[in-house]
Motif scaffolding. Structure first.
Motif, short mmCIF file in Angstrom:
data_model
loop_
_atom_site.label_atom_id
_atom_site.label_comp_id
_atom_site.label_asym_id
_atom_site.label_seq_id
_atom_site.Cartn_x
_atom_site.Cartn_y
_atom_site.Cartn_z
N SER A 61 7.93 -2.96 5.61
CA SER A 61 6.86 -3.91 5.87
C SER A 61 6.21 -3.68 7.23
O SER A 61 5.07 -4.07 7.45
CB SER A 61 7.38 -5.35 5.78
N TYR A 62 6.92 -3.00 8.14
CA TYR A 62 6.28 -2.69 9.43
C TYR A 62 5.11 -1.72 9.23
O TYR A 62 4.07 -1.85 9.85
CB TYR A 62 7.29 -2.08 10.40
N PHE A 63 5.33 -0.74 8.36
CA PHE A 63 4.25 0.20 8.09
C PHE A 63 3.09 -0.53 7.39
O PHE A 63 1.91 -0.34 7.73
CB PHE A 63 4.73 1.36 7.22
N ALA A 64 3.44 -1.40 6.44
CA ALA A 64 2.41 -2.17 5.74
C ALA A 64 1.56 -2.95 6.73
O ALA A 64 0.33 -2.96 6.66
CB ALA A 64 3.06 -3.12 4.73
N LEU A 65 2.23 -3.59 7.69
CA LEU A 65 1.50 -4.43 8.63
C LEU A 65 0.63 -3.62 9.58
O LEU A 65 -0.46 -4.04 9.95
CB LEU A 65 2.48 -5.31 9.41
N ILE A 66 1.11 -2.43 9.97
CA ILE A 66 0.30 -1.68 10.93
C ILE A 66 -0.97 -1.15 10.25
O ILE A 66 -2.04 -1.11 10.86
CB ILE A 66 1.09 -0.55 11.62
N THR A 67 -0.87 -0.79 8.98
CA THR A 67 -2.09 -0.35 8.29
C THR A 67 -3.06 -1.52 8.17
O THR A 67 -4.27 -1.36 8.35
CB THR A 67 -1.77 0.21 6.90
N LEU A 68 -2.51 -2.69 7.89
CA LEU A 68 -3.34 -3.90 7.82
C LEU A 68 -4.04 -4.13 9.15
O LEU A 68 -5.25 -4.42 9.21
CB LEU A 68 -2.44 -5.09 7.48
N ALA A 69 -3.28 -3.95 10.24
CA ALA A 69 -3.85 -4.17 11.58
C ALA A 69 -4.95 -3.17 11.87
O ALA A 69 -5.98 -3.51 12.45
CB ALA A 69 -2.75 -4.08 12.63
N PHE A 70 -4.75 -1.92 11.45
CA PHE A 70 -5.79 -0.92 11.69
C PHE A 70 -7.06 -1.24 10.91
O PHE A 70 -8.16 -1.11 11.43
CB PHE A 70 -5.27 0.48 11.33
#
Lengths: 299, 331, 408
Positions: free
Chosen positions: B112-121
C-alpha cells in the motif's frame, strides 16, 4: 512594513494568522484522519469509502437538524452510535465477507461501496448543497491578526479530546489491547482466542464513529453534498501516512503539520500551487520515513 | 492447445476484430467497442506492473495524463503533426514512470505504500497542470478540429468511428503482444518471481530493482499511449481528466475484475464492466426511473458481487484450474 | 429553508417504454389527441459525477420546457406532434457525453440540447456534427464551442467573451456614476477548471486597461479554507473584490469575509457562482446583501420567467441559471421546428440559422445567429437587495438602482 514583509513579502501578522488558521484547519483534517488511521492500522486496507462515510454522517447531522431541530454538536452522540453500527456492519457483513482477505479486492470493494453510497445519496438527497445555520456561526474572538471562530475552536478542542480518548481506550481497555494485538499479529491473536473478524469490524466501527464525530464538527462550516467526502479524503490519507499508520497522536500532529503547510504554502505559492506542498510532504514522508512520524505503535 | 493451434485461434480472433466494422454498423456500438478497447489498453498498462509485477498502483493516471498532455501540447503550442508527437508523448510517459519507479523502488516501497506514492504523484501532477502556463492551467487544452476528410490520416482525426476503432485496435494488439511476451520471456518469469517473493527472487540472483524498473517503464508506455489515443479522439485535455482519480481507477478495475496477471484479463474486465454499465442504464431506463445515479448504484452492487464471487477475476473462472489465490504483500 | 427532500420528479405517469437503444426515453403525452409522430429530443447533461448539481438543474429546466410545450399542444406546424425527451447522463466525462450522443443518434433524435460544461459540450457537439444533428448548447461558456465552424452548433446564451466585456463596461459605468470611488480591485478566482482562470484573465485585462489597479489571487476547486485569502484582502484593502468561483467556494469566501469582518466598498462578480443565487439569499440573507453580479439572468419583465420560477420553487428546485438557460434552449429548438414545420435534422439546422425568435424569457431580443452564436445574448447585472435579487443594469431591464458603494 515589518521585518517579515522585508524578508518574505508578507507581513508578520498575516504569516502568524495563516499559521493559526492552518492549525485550525489541521484540526479538521486530524478529525477525519483519526478514524482512517485506526482502520488502516488494524486492517491494513486503503478504505476508499472513508470520504463517503463522512458524507453520509454529515447528512445524518443535517437531517437531525432540519427535522428534529437538533444542534449539530448535540447530534454527536446519536451520530456516533449510528456511525459505529453502520461501520461495524459494513466491515463484518460486506467488506469482510467479500474481500477474501486480499488487498486489491478489499480496495475495490470499498470503491464499490462508495459508488453505491454516493449515488444512493444523490438519488435520495439530490445534488443540492445543504447548509446548516447555527446561531453561533459568526461568534468568535478577535486575536488582532485574525478572528478565531467558535466553530474552529470547537473542532480544535474536539480533535484533542477524541485523540486523548482513543489513546486511553487503546492503552487501557481490554478491547483496545485486543485491537492492538490483531493489528500487530493477526494469526497470533487468533491463536490466543481473539475473534479477529469481530475485532476488525469493531475497529472499522470505531473508525466510522470517528468520522461521525468529525461530521458533526464540520457540518456547521461546510456545505453538504453527495461529493463533500472527496474534499477531505486524500488529505486524510496524507495525514495518516505522515503521522504513521495506526497512530492517533500521529494523526493529530500530522493534521496540524499538513494544515499549516497548506496554509503557509498557499500564502507563498498561491492557494492552488500551495496544494502541492501536501503532495510533496506525502511523497517525501513515504520515501524517507514510510512508518511516519509516530509509526508502528497503535496508540 | 498446441502452439500452432493457438496461433491459428489468435489470428482468427484478429481477423474477426478487423472485420468488426463490417458487422457493427451502429455508431453507438462502434463507440462502445472503442471505449471498451481503450479501457482494455489502459488496464493492460496497469496489469503489466500490477498484475505481473505485483506493484499495485493507485495513480496510473499520471502516465495517462503525461502522454495525453505531451500529445496535445506538441500539436497546439508547437504545431507538430500528431504522428510525430506520439513518440515524445509515449517517451514522456516512460520518463515519468522511470522517475517514480526509481524513487519508489530505490527506497523499497511495497504494497500500500507504493499505491499511495503513485496516488500522491498523480495528485502532484494534477496540481502542477492546473498551475503552470504550458498546460493552460485549469482551462485545459482544446485541439483544432480537422474537418477535411482528405487529411483524416495525416491529422489522425477521423470523422467516423471506424478510424478510431482501428487505431485503438492496433494499440490493443500491441498491448496483448506485450502481455504475451511477458508471459513467455525470461524477463516475465523474473517479474513474476519478484511478485511472488521478492527476497527469494533476489536470492536466486534476480535484480529485483532492475526488473521492476523495466516493468514500470513498459507499463507507463502503454498507459501513455492510451492518453495519446484519448487526445486524438476527444481533442481536449484538462488537469482533472488527465490526472484526476477517474483514469487511475478505470485502469485498475478492469484487470482486477478480468483477472490480474493474465493476458486477456484487462480486456475481458473492460468488456464486462462496460457491458454491465450499459445494462444498468438500460435497466433503469426500462423501469422508467429517471433519477440520476440509480444505474450507478446497481453498477456498484454488481461490482462488489463480482469481487465476492470471482476473486480471481473472470479469467480465473474461465480457466477452471484455479490457481491458489495470491495474497499481495501487506504493508 | 424552503427546500424539500426530493427535488423533482419527471411525470412518471407519462412514461413511454424505453427503446432498444437503451436510452432513458421519457414521454410526455399531455393531451392524447395528437396523432402526429412524436419528435425526439436528446438531453445530455452531467447528472452524476462532480458536476451532478449543475447537470441536474439543466435537466430540470429542459424537461420543464418539454412538458410545457406538450401541454400547450406540441409542435403545431407538425400537427401537434409531442416532444419526447431522450435522457443522457454524461457522468461528468467528455467521453461518456460523446457516447450518449451516439446513442441519441440511434434513437433517432431530431436535435440535442446540452451539455452544461464546456469540455463535455465540445465533445457532444462534435459527435452531433458527425450525424448532422442540430445541437443547442445550453450553458458551455467557452467561446471555442462556436468557433470551430460546426454548422449544427448553436448557443442561445452569451459566452465568456461577451459576459466579461459587458461586465467590465458596466462596472466602469457604475463606478463613474457613483463618483469614481474605486481605484483598486482584487480578483479572487478559482483556477482548477476552464471557468475561473479564463474569466479572471479577461477581467484583469479589461480592468487594467481602464486604469484600475488590479491584483489577482487564485484558489483551487474545491477549497476548504479561505482565511488566507481573506487576510490578504484585509491587508491589501482593495476597494472592490471580484470573486470568480463556483457556488460552494463563493459562499465560503463571502462568509469568511463576514466572519473576519472584512468589508470592501463592494463585491462585484462576473459569472459569480453565488453572486445571484436565490438559495444563497434564502440561507444567508445578511452575508449576501448588496453583492453585485454580472451573470446569466432571465428577463424580469417576462411572465413566462416568473411562471417558471414558481414551478421550480414548487418542485423544490433552486431557480438557477442552468434551469432557465436549458429551458430556453429547448424552447428555441421547438420554435425552430415550428418554423421548419419538420422534424428533419437539416431543416431544423436551417431554421435555427435563420431563427428570429422573440417569444422567450431571456433579455436577448429576437434571436440572430452568426456562426452559431446568438448575437443579442447578454448577461444582466444583479444585486441582492433585501429579500430579492434586483436587476440593476442595463436600464431597459433594471428593476432597481444599484446600491454602491455598499452602505456600512
Amino acid at each position: 512594513m515589518d521585518a517579515c514583509a522585508n524578508l518574505t513579502g508578507h507581513g508578520c501578522g498575516i504569516i502568524l494568522a495563516s499559521i493559526i488558521n492552518g492549525t485550525m484547519t489541521g484540526a479538521v483534517y486530524a478529525l477525519v484522519a483519526l478514524g482512517l488511521t485506526l482502520i488502516y492500522g488494524v486492517l491494513h486496507i486503503i478504505n476508499f469509502a472513508h470520504g463517503t462515510l463522512l458524507m453520509l454522517a454529515m447528512y445524518g447531522v443535517f437531517f437531525l437538524n432540519q427535522i428534529v431541530g437538533v444542534d449539530p454538536y448535540m447530534a454527536m452522540p446519536v451520530i456516533l452510535v449510528a456511525a459505529f453500527l453502520f461501520g461495524y456492519g459494513l466491515q463484518r457483513y460486506v467488506i469482510g465477507k467479500t474481500s477474501h482477505g486480499r488487498d486489491e479486492i478489499t480496495l475495490l470493494v470499498t470503491l464499490g461501496v462508495s459508488i453505491v453510497i454516493e449515488n444512493l445519496a444523490l438519488f435520495f438527497f439530490t445534488a443540492n448543497e445543504r447548509n446548516i445555520r447555527v446561531p453561533y456561526e459568526l461568534a468568535g474572538i478577535d486575536l488582532g491578526v485574525t478572528y478565531l471562530l467558535v466553530t474552529q475552536m470547537a473542532a480544535f478542542g474536539a480533535a484533542l479530546l477524541i485523540t486523548a480518548t482513543l489513546w486511553m481506550f487503546m492503552s487501557a481497555s481490554d478491547t483496545g489491547r485486543a485491537i492492538r494485538a490483531v493489528a500487530k499479529e493477526r494469526q497470533g491473536a487468533r491463536l490466543v482466542g481473539i475473534n479477529v473478524e469481530h475485532i476488525f469490524a469493531l475497529s472499522f466501527g470505531i473508525g466510522t464513529a470517528c468520522v461521525g464525530a468529525a461530521a458533526a464538527l464540520l457540518a456547521p462550516r461546510f456545505a453538504i453534498s453527495p461529493r463533500i467526502g472527496y474534499t477531505f479524503v486524500l488529505i486524510a490519507f496524507t495525514v495518516v501516512v505522515l503521522g504513521g499508520m495506526g497512530s492517533f497522536v500521529g494523526a493529530l500532529v500530522g493534521g496540524f503539520i499538513i494544515g499549516i503547510a497548506e496554509s503557509v504554502g498557499g500564502l507563498f505559492l498561491g492557494e492552488s500551487l500551495g496544494q502541492i506542498t501536501i503532495s510533496l510532504i506525502f511523497i517525501l514522508i513515504l520515501l524517507l520515513r514510510p512508518s511516519g512520524l509516530f509509526g508502528e505503535k497503535l496508540r | 492447445m498446441r502452439a500452432g493451434q493457438r496461433t491459428a485461434v489468435a489470428l482468427g480472433a484478429l481477423a474477426a476484430m478487423l472485420a468488426m466494422p463490417l458487422v457493427v454498423t451502429s455508431g453507438f456500438w462502434m463507440d462502445f467497442l472503442i471505449l471498451t478497447l481503450f479501457v482494455g489498453v489502459l488496464g493492460q498498462g496497469w496489469n503489466i506492473l500490477g498484475g505481473y509485477g505485483g506493484q499495485l498502483s493507485f495513480g496510473h493516471a499520471v502516465f495517462f495524463g503525461t502522454g495525453a498532455y505531451v500529445q496535445a501540447i506538441l500539436q497546439t503550442q508547437y504545431g507538430w503533426n500528431p504522428w510525430l508527437a506520439i513518440t515524445p508523448a509515449v517517451l514522456a510517459g516512460v520518463l515519468v514512470g522511470a522517475f517514480i519507479g526509481y524513487l519508489s523502488f530505490r527506497y523499497g516501497l511495497r504494497g500500500s505504500y507504493f499505491a499511495l506514492i503513485t496516488l500522491a504523484f498523480a495528485e502532484a501532477f494534477r496540481v502542477l497542470a492546473t498551475s503552470i502556463e504550458i498546460t493552460e492551467g485549469g482551462q485545459g487544452i482544446y485541439l483544432r478540429l480537422n474537418r477535411d476528410p482528405d487529411q483524416a490520416i495525416t491529422m489522425l482525426q477521423f470523422a467516423s468511428g471506424v478510424g478510431y476503432y482501428y487505431m485503438i485496435l492496433a494499440l490493443t494488439v500491441v498491448a496483448l503482444l506485450v502481455a504475451w511476451w511477458i508471459e513467455h520471456s525470461r524477463f516475465g518469469a523474473q517479474l513474476m518471481a519478484v511478485r511472488e517473493n521478492e527476497d527469494a527472487a533476489e536470492a536466486l540472483g534476480i535484480d529485483a530493482f532492475a526488473v521492476k524498473m523495466r516493468a514500470i517503464c513498459i507499463s507507463a508506455a502503454l498507459t501513455a499511449s492510451a492518453g495519446v489515443f484519448y487526445v486524438q479522439k476527444f481533442l481536449l485535455m484538462d488537469p482533472f481528466i488527465a490526472f484526476g482519480p477517474g483514469k487511475s481507477v478505470e485502469a485498475l478495475v478492469a484487470p482486477i475484475i478480468g483477472g490480474m496477471g493474465t493476458i486477456f484479463g484487462p480486456l475481458l474486465g473492460s468488456i464486462v464492466l462496460h457491458g454491465v454499465g450499459e445494462l444498468t442504464k438500460a435497466l433503469t431506463a426500462a423501469a422508467g426511473i429517471d433519477h440520476p445515479g440509480l444505474d450507478l448504484v446497481i453498477y456498484g452492487i454488481l461490482l462488489v458481487l463480482m469481487l465476492a464471487f470471482l476473486p480471481s477475476g473472470l479469467m480465473g473462472l474461465l480457466r477452471r484450474r484455479a490457481r491458489p489465490a495470491r495474497s499481495a504483500e501487506h504493508a | 429553508m424552503t427546500e424539500k427532500r426530493k427535488t423533482y420528479q419527471i411525470t412518471r405517469r407519462g412514461f413511454v417504454a424505453g427503446s432498444a437503444a437503451a436510452a432513458g426515453i421519457v414521454g410526455f403525452p399531455g393531451v392524447l389527441r395528437a396523432q402526429a409522430a412524436p419528435v425526439k429530443i436528446g438531453l445530455v447533461h452531467p447528472v452524476t459525477g462532480f458536476l451532478q448539481f449543475n447537470g441536474t438543474q439543466c435537466r430540470f429546466g429542459a424537461v420543464e420546457a418539454i412538458k410545457e410545450i406538450n401541454a400547450s399542444g406540441g409542435i403545431k406546424s407538425l400537427g401537434g406532434a409531442q416532444l419526447e425527451a431522450v435522457l443522457g447522463d454524461a457522468q461528468s466525462k467528455p467521453e461518456i457525453g460523446a457516447s450518449e450522443v451516439e446513442k441519441f443518434n440511434e434513437a433517432g433524435v431530431s436535435c440535442i440540447v446540452g451539455a452544461y460544461a464546456s469540455g463535455i459540450s465540445m465533445s457532444t457537439t462534435q459527435v452531433a456534427a458527425k450525424y448532422g444533428i442540430p445541437h443547442v448548447v445550453d450553458v458551455g461558456v467557452t467561446d471555442k464551442i462556436v468557433e470551430r465552424g460546426l454548422d449544427n452548433v448553436f448557443r442561445f446564451g452569451p459566452g465568456y467573451g461577451v459576459i466579461t466585456k459587458v461586465g467590465v463596461e458596466r462596472f466602469i459605468a457604475m463606478n463613474d456614476a457613483a463618483g469614481k470611488p474605486v481605484k483598486s480591485i482584487m480578483i479572487v478566482h478559482e483556477d482548477s477548471t476552464p471557468f475561473g482562470g479564463g474569466t479572471a484573465a479577461l477581467l484583469e485585462e479589461g480592468l487594467t486597461a481602464a486604469g484600475f489597479s488590479v491584483t489577482k489571487v487564485g484558489h483551487p476547486t474545491p477549497h476548504r479554507d479561505f482565511s488566507n485569502i481573506v487576510l490578504q484582502i484585509k491587508s491589501a484593502n482593495p476597494d472592490v473584490v471580484i470573486p470568480s468561483s463556483y457556488p460552494n467556494e463563493y459562499e465560503l469566501l463571502v462568509r469568511t469575509m463576514q466572519q473576519q469582518r472584512v468589508q470592501p466598498k463592494g463585491i462585484y462578480s462576473v459569472l459569480g457562482g453565488s453572486g445571484s443565487s436565490y438559495k444563497f439569499l434564502a440561507e444567508y440573507p445578511e452575508a449576501c446583501q448588496y453583492i453585485m453580479d454580472c451573470n446569466h439572468w432571465y428577463n424580469p419583465k417576462s411572465a413566462g420567467a416568473m411562471a417558471l420560477r414558481k414551478i421550480s420553487e414548487a418542485a423544490g428546485v433552486h431557480f438557477t441559471y442552468e434551469v432557465f438557460l436549458a429551458y430556453s434552449a429547448v424552447k428555441l429548438v421547438a420554435d425552430a421546428m415550428e418554423q421548419a414545420a419538420s422534424a428533419d435534422r437539416k431543416k431544423i439546422i436551417d431554421a435555427l440559422a435563420a431563427s428570429n425568435w422573440s417569444d422567450h424569457i431571456m433579455p436577448y431580443g429576437p434571436t440572430k445567429f452568426v456562426n452559431g452564436q446568438n448575437q443579442g445574448a447578454q448577461p444582466l447585472n444583479l444585486q441582492y437587495q433585501g429579500q430579492e435579487i434586483e436587476v440593476i443594469a442595463p436600464a431597459d431591464y433594471a428593476t432597481s438602482k444599484a446600491v454602491f458603494p455598499r452602505p456600512a
